[in-house]
Design a protein around this motif. Structure first.
Motif, short mmCIF file in Angstrom:
data_model
loop_
_atom_site.label_atom_id
_atom_site.label_comp_id
_atom_site.label_asym_id
_atom_site.label_seq_id
_atom_site.Cartn_x
_atom_site.Cartn_y
_atom_site.Cartn_z
N CYS A 15 0.81 -1.23 0.00
CA CYS A 15 0.00 0.00 0.00
C CYS A 15 0.83 1.27 0.00
CB CYS A 15 -0.94 0.00 1.20
SG CYS A 15 -2.16 -1.33 1.15
N VAL A 52 3.00 2.40 2.25
CA VAL A 52 3.17 3.06 3.55
C VAL A 52 4.26 2.34 4.33
CG1 VAL A 52 0.76 3.81 3.64
CG2 VAL A 52 1.42 1.65 4.72
N LEU A 108 -3.75 6.56 0.48
CA LEU A 108 -2.82 5.43 0.39
C LEU A 108 -2.24 5.38 -1.02
CD1 LEU A 108 -4.98 2.78 2.27
CD2 LEU A 108 -3.13 4.18 3.18
#
Length: 310
Positions: free
Chosen positions: A194, A196, A291
């Motif tokens: 994602c 992150v 995201l």
């Protein structure tokens, strides 16, 4: 095999021996991935200054040595580079627990067992691909042309005078506060592609210190924890300067409905019920955080089974 990112990405490798380097590099010979292998820490740190790597791989038998090398790599003015790079450790069966602790502390992002069994090349490629897909999404979201690489950080007067918009985009950081290591493993796997960086703290008190030193873009907070529970932690968090609008998602069980209401009253932004799926988690997070690993159509459908976590 999942599809490779459209942009060319780069990987920097440090290994104890040529044999270890070969074992680390062979599974990473993937289309559109540039590799650079360093034989010693000094050359590794120098290459880190000149080579804008997306992924750093350490195939060192000693994890204390890994920690020392990473302190050199991200020390001083280089500290801002850490948020834009993923650190992957190759470890043996006797150091898995220590590697897990390094990931928990945020020193590294993931680990794969290398010795004494042959390297799990499948899981290594899955970990690399998940991160590189996120890197490609971040670049695309900020208008970077295909094939573009970040320029190395150089401390000059001209660079200091440059507008803030010219600075490399930092990967969003998500802080997970949960005393259950298994929940950390599951969440790390769910967020792997994602775009992150997930940081874990197993105590709310240490999490509050993390918030002051390096504020994340979103917090996932378990409600039931020893010493300082999630509700008390959110109350303390809202008292910290500059964190009044920081999104905090509570993690709870079906029996915690009354406590969910209490957490919302003290300033939580939302909640997700355990056990939750990847889609459930991303749906809640997407309300508060963009995201980069997801497009407008929602969560990606994985093309391959999720990798096994030791």
């Amino acid at each position: 095999m999942p599809s490779t990112p459209a942009q060319r990405c780069s990987v920097l490798v440090l290994a104890d021996t040529t044999h270890d380097a070969r074992g680390a590099v062979e599974p990473l010979r993937i289309d559109r991935v540039d590799l650079r292998v360093c034989p010693d820490p000094e050359g590794f740190v120098a290459a880190g200054d000149a080579f804008a790597a997306d992924l750093v791989v350490l195939a060192l038998r000693s994890l204390s040595r890994c920690r020392e090398v990473l302190q050199l790599l991200y020390g001083g003015e280089r500290a801002g580079r850490r948020g834009r790079q993923r650190v992957l450790l190759l470890v043996d069966k006797d150091t898995v627990r220590e590697a897990f602790e390094l990931c928990r502390e945020g020193v590294a992002d993931d680990y794969v067992q290398h010795w004494p069994i042959p390297l799990d090349g499948y899981r290594l490629r899955m970990s690399v691909h998940a991160w590189l897909r996120g890197v490609a999404a971040v670049r695309a979201a900020h208008g970077a042309p295909p094939g573009a690489a970040e320029a190395p950080t150089v401390a000059t007067a001209a660079a200091a005078a440059a507008p803030a918009a010219a600075a490399p985009q930092r990967v969003p950081q998500v802080l997970l506060v949960d005393d259950d290591p298994f929940q950390y493993k599951l969440t790390r796997m769910m967020l792997a592609d994602c775009g992150v960086r997930l940081v874990w703290r197993d105590r709310a008190a240490s999490a509050l210190q993390q918030l002051g030193d390096d504020p994340p873009q979103l917090v996932l907070m378990d409600i039931d924890m020893p010493q300082l529970d999630g509700i008390q932690a959110v109350r303390e968090l809202r008292r910290l300067p500059g964190l009044g609008q920081l999104p905090v998602i509570m993690l709870t069980s079906h029996s915690d409905r009354e406590r969910v209401v209490q957490s919302l009253q003290v300033g939580a932004s939302g909640f997700v019920v355990k056990p939750f799926s990847k889609k459930m988690l991303l749906d809640v997070m997407a309300k508060h955080l963009k995201l980069p690993g997801l497009d407008a159509s929602g969560p990606p459908t994985p093309a391959t089974p999720a990798p096994h976590l030791p």
